[in-house]
Design a protein around this motif. Structure first.
Motif, PDB file in Angstrom:
ATOM      1  N   UNK A  21     -31.179  19.464  48.242  1.00 19.54           N
ATOM      2  CA  UNK A  21     -31.471  19.228  46.828  1.00 19.54           C
ATOM      3  C   UNK A  21     -31.429  20.528  46.033  1.00 19.54           C
ATOM      4  N   UNK A  22     -31.965  21.586  46.599  1.00 21.94           N
ATOM      5  CA  UNK A  22     -31.945  22.878  45.913  1.00 21.94           C
ATOM      6  C   UNK A  22     -30.525  23.404  45.759  1.00 21.94           C
ATOM      7  N   UNK A  23     -29.668  23.079  46.728  1.00 22.45           N
ATOM      8  CA  UNK A  23     -28.277  23.523  46.668  1.00 22.45           C
ATOM      9  C   UNK A  23     -27.402  22.591  45.849  1.00 22.45           C
ATOM     10  N   UNK A  31     -31.587  13.578  58.384  1.00 21.92           N
ATOM     11  CA  UNK A  31     -31.363  14.949  58.825  1.00 21.92           C
ATOM     12  C   UNK A  31     -32.475  15.360  59.774  1.00 21.92           C
ATOM     13  N   UNK A  32     -32.102  16.121  60.784  1.00 17.11           N
ATOM     14  CA  UNK A  32     -33.096  16.582  61.756  1.00 17.11           C
ATOM     15  C   UNK A  32     -33.877  17.781  61.226  1.00 17.11           C
ATOM     16  N   UNK A  33     -33.283  18.530  60.319  1.00 13.03           N
ATOM     17  CA  UNK A  33     -33.952  19.695  59.741  1.00 13.03           C
ATOM     18  C   UNK A  33     -33.853  19.636  58.226  1.00 13.03           C
ATOM     19  N   UNK A  34     -34.746  20.373  57.567  1.00 11.27           N
ATOM     20  CA  UNK A  34     -34.778  20.326  56.102  1.00 11.27           C
ATOM     21  C   UNK A  34     -33.707  21.209  55.466  1.00 11.27           C
ATOM     22  N   UNK A  35     -33.252  22.228  56.177  1.00  5.20           N
ATOM     23  CA  UNK A  35     -32.318  23.178  55.598  1.00  5.20           C
ATOM     24  C   UNK A  35     -30.878  22.705  55.589  1.00  5.20           C
ATOM     25  N   UNK A  36     -29.990  23.622  55.213  1.00  8.55           N
ATOM     26  CA  UNK A  36     -28.565  23.299  55.143  1.00  8.55           C
ATOM     27  C   UNK A  36     -27.920  23.372  56.520  1.00  8.55           C
ATOM     28  N   UNK A  37     -26.881  22.587  56.702  1.00  8.72           N
ATOM     29  CA  UNK A  37     -26.058  22.681  57.899  1.00  8.72           C
ATOM     30  C   UNK A  37     -25.027  23.792  57.707  1.00  8.72           C
ATOM     31  N   UNK A  38     -24.454  24.238  58.835  1.00 11.17           N
ATOM     32  CA  UNK A  38     -23.463  25.308  58.751  1.00 11.17           C
ATOM     33  C   UNK A  38     -22.283  24.917  57.868  1.00 11.17           C
ATOM     34  N   UNK A  39     -21.789  23.688  58.042  1.00 13.16           N
ATOM     35  CA  UNK A  39     -20.624  23.278  57.251  1.00 13.16           C
ATOM     36  C   UNK A  39     -20.949  23.186  55.764  1.00 13.16           C
ATOM     37  N   UNK A  40     -22.200  22.895  55.443  1.00 14.70           N
ATOM     38  CA  UNK A  40     -22.594  22.844  54.033  1.00 14.70           C
ATOM     39  C   UNK A  40     -22.612  24.244  53.416  1.00 14.70           C
ATOM     40  N   UNK A  41     -23.141  25.210  54.156  1.00 21.42           N
ATOM     41  CA  UNK A  41     -23.111  26.590  53.667  1.00 21.42           C
ATOM     42  C   UNK A  41     -21.673  27.053  53.505  1.00 21.42           C
ATOM     43  N   UNK A  42     -20.827  26.739  54.473  1.00 25.08           N
ATOM     44  CA  UNK A  42     -19.425  27.137  54.393  1.00 25.08           C
ATOM     45  C   UNK A  42     -18.763  26.537  53.168  1.00 25.08           C
ATOM     46  N   UNK A  71     -21.783  33.999  50.048  1.00 22.43           N
ATOM     47  CA  UNK A  71     -22.875  33.567  50.909  1.00 22.43           C
ATOM     48  C   UNK A  71     -24.225  33.801  50.236  1.00 22.43           C
ATOM     49  N   UNK A  72     -24.367  34.923  49.528  1.00 21.92           N
ATOM     50  CA  UNK A  72     -25.617  35.200  48.828  1.00 21.92           C
ATOM     51  C   UNK A  72     -25.906  34.132  47.781  1.00 21.92           C
ATOM     52  N   UNK A  73     -24.860  33.695  47.071  1.00 21.20           N
ATOM     53  CA  UNK A  73     -25.049  32.631  46.070  1.00 21.20           C
ATOM     54  C   UNK A  73     -25.389  31.311  46.751  1.00 21.20           C
ATOM     55  N   UNK A  74     -24.674  30.983  47.826  1.00 17.68           N
ATOM     56  CA  UNK A  74     -24.902  29.707  48.504  1.00 17.68           C
ATOM     57  C   UNK A  74     -26.301  29.623  49.091  1.00 17.68           C
ATOM     58  N   UNK A  75     -26.811  30.753  49.581  1.00 15.02           N
ATOM     59  CA  UNK A  75     -28.120  30.766  50.229  1.00 15.02           C
ATOM     60  C   UNK A  75     -29.252  31.125  49.273  1.00 15.02           C
ATOM     61  N   UNK A  76     -28.926  31.265  47.995  1.00 14.56           N
ATOM     62  CA  UNK A  76     -29.925  31.534  46.946  1.00 14.56           C
ATOM     63  C   UNK A  76     -30.736  32.800  47.265  1.00 14.56           C
ATOM     64  N   UNK A  77     -30.046  33.873  47.662  1.00 15.79           N
ATOM     65  CA  UNK A  77     -30.732  35.112  48.006  1.00 15.79           C
ATOM     66  C   UNK A  77     -31.174  35.849  46.751  1.00 15.79           C
ATOM     67  N   UNK A  78     -32.367  36.442  46.805  1.00 14.60           N
ATOM     68  CA  UNK A  78     -32.805  37.285  45.692  1.00 14.60           C
ATOM     69  C   UNK A  78     -32.171  38.667  45.845  1.00 14.60           C
ATOM     70  N   UNK A  79     -32.323  39.558  44.865  1.00 14.11           N
ATOM     71  CA  UNK A  79     -31.645  40.864  44.953  1.00 14.11           C
ATOM     72  C   UNK A  79     -31.975  41.664  46.212  1.00 14.11           C
ATOM     73  N   UNK A  80     -33.240  41.630  46.670  1.00 11.45           N
ATOM     74  CA  UNK A  80     -33.601  42.362  47.880  1.00 11.45           C
ATOM     75  C   UNK A  80     -32.927  41.756  49.100  1.00 11.45           C
ATOM     76  N   UNK A  81     -32.913  40.439  49.199  1.00  8.77           N
ATOM     77  CA  UNK A  81     -32.264  39.773  50.328  1.00  8.77           C
ATOM     78  C   UNK A  81     -30.751  39.999  50.313  1.00  8.77           C
ATOM     79  N   UNK A  82     -30.174  40.012  49.118  1.00  9.82           N
ATOM     80  CA  UNK A  82     -28.729  40.257  49.006  1.00  9.82           C
ATOM     81  C   UNK A  82     -28.396  41.666  49.496  1.00  9.82           C
ATOM     82  N   UNK A  83     -29.189  42.659  49.093  1.00  6.76           N
ATOM     83  CA  UNK A  83     -28.960  44.026  49.557  1.00  6.76           C
ATOM     84  C   UNK A  83     -29.101  44.107  51.075  1.00  6.76           C
ATOM     85  N   UNK A  84     -30.082  43.387  51.623  1.00  6.10           N
ATOM     86  CA  UNK A  84     -30.275  43.381  53.077  1.00  6.10           C
ATOM     87  C   UNK A  84     -29.083  42.749  53.776  1.00  6.10           C
ATOM     88  N   UNK A  85     -28.512  41.683  53.199  1.00 10.90           N
ATOM     89  CA  UNK A  85     -27.322  41.056  53.763  1.00 10.90           C
ATOM     90  C   UNK A  85     -26.185  42.068  53.875  1.00 10.90           C
TER      91      UNK A  85
END
Length: 372
Positions: A21-23, A31-42, A71-85
């Motif tokens: 929903x957030x994406x 779904x077995x998990x709440x997060x995104x699947x690999x193919x969805x991130x791709x 990937x940073x946009x798809x995973x909704x990374x904040x600036x600190x997380x993006x720099x870490x990526x």
């Protein structure tokens, strides 16, 4: 987790945090998990599912800047997380350290990590920094390295963290030092910050002034804040919001380790805490990263009670990755606490300077009851 695949572990942890929903994706099946699947991130990043899977598994190297941005946009990374990526994607080959030794970030269980650094390395804090610490003596301040080791502190910085104010430092010629600073909880004359022995926890000194620490106690290894938070039982009393402090500590340590892959200091601390603290292992596995540039921290100090301080972290020039942390009082309560702590510190230091080595000081200075 494979220590050599920090990038894949970070991507996996971040996609588990983003709901469909957030994406902006529809949920069409159970779904077995709440997060995104690999193919969805791709799909969101515009890369093939095969390529993204290879990235997570550590079988694809050196992704382009365009891929990382997507990937940073798809995973909704904040600036600190993006720099870490970016840090993880473009880091030097795992385990190699300039000048010898290894610097490998271990798995959360602390196994399979051969972390070594040059034994006997000397860390010198330049006189200009010591004079700066002395100049801001009305507030607590200290110098941190990337592993969160306190390399030098002014007397209020010592006292804030629960340790006794060290005996006034002397210069190599035997006269009084010009500045009122010491290596944190070490009291070394030369300005060298030593390294703790394997398995040794070096939190604030127990017993405090009333216990009469000797000169040998003044030569303890310097305090490491991450080790202090997780291995020193007094830390849970000193920080009323210990869980928040612990989480922030781990998030900053992970950010620092990713930012400086060739520095064995953070990796050595991570390896030790992964072996010795279940709380640390749990938080490390969450893959959170966070800057500690500024904020508010609450203390329940054994001498002056409970109060809040604001802090600012300033990056120091040079390639060592050191920072200067300065605390200030945001209100009258905190200002009064710092004034009382400063009075106690000055009185105790004067007594220590006058006492012969090994003789317990006569008084412990003013004390008020800690507040719950």
């Amino acid at each position: 987790m494979n220590p050599a695949n920090e990038l894949g572990a970070f991507l996996k942890a971040r996609r588990a945090r983003v709901t469909p929903a957030r994406a902006g994706l529809p949920v069409l099946d159970r779904r077995r998990v709440a997060g995104l699947r690999r193919e969805e991130v791709a799909g969101l990043a515009g890369v093939s599912a095969v390529y993204y899977t290879r990235l997570e598994q550590g079988r694809a190297r050196n992704p382009s800047g365009a891929v990382l941005d997507a990937l940073a946009r798809a995973l909704r990374l904040d600036p600190t997380e993006r720099a870490h990526l970016y840090d993880l994607a473009h880091r030097a080959p795992a385990g190699r350290r300039a000048g010898g030794g290894t610097a490998q970030v271990p798995a959360p269980d602390g196994t399979g990590a051969d972390v070594r650094a040059g034994a006997g390395e000397e860390v010198r804090v330049r006189e200009g920094l010591r004079r700066l610490l002395a100049a801001v003596g009305a507030v607590p301040a200290y110098v941190l390295d990337p592993a969160m080791t306190v390399l030098a502190a002014n007397p209020l910085g010592h006292a804030l963290l629960g340790g006794p104010p060290a005996r006034p430092a002397e210069d190599p010629s035997g006269g009084p030092a010009g500045g009122q600073t010491e290596d944190a909880f070490g009291g070394a004359v030369s300005g060298q910050a030593g390294r703790p022995a394997d398995g040794q926890a070096d939190g604030p000194a127990r017993g405090g002034p009333a216990g009469g620490p000797s000169r040998e106690a003044d030569r303890r290894p310097p305090l490491n804040l991450a080790r202090h938070v997780f291995l020193d039982g007094d830390a849970r009393a000193l920080y009323p919001s210990w869980a928040d402090v612990a989480r922030q500590t781990v998030a900053f340590l992970r950010l620092s380790a990713g930012r400086r892959p060739g520095d064995a200091g953070p990796a050595r601390i991570v390896a030790e805490l992964s072996r010795r603290s279940e709380d640390f292992r749990h938080l490390w596995a969450a893959q959170e990263v966070r800057e500690k540039s500024y904020g508010v921290k609450r203390f329940r100090h054994p001498v002056v009670g409970t109060f809040d301080l604001t802090y600012e972290t300033l990056t120091l020039p040079g390639d060592e990755g050191w920072s200067l942390v300065v605390f200030t009082a945001p209100d009258g309560r905190a200002d009064a606490a710092l004034r009382l702590l400063g009075s106690w510190t000055a009185e105790y230091r004067a007594e220590r300077a006058a006492d012969p080595p090994g003789r317990p000081p006569g008084r412990s200075g003013p004390r008020v009851e800690s507040e719950s």
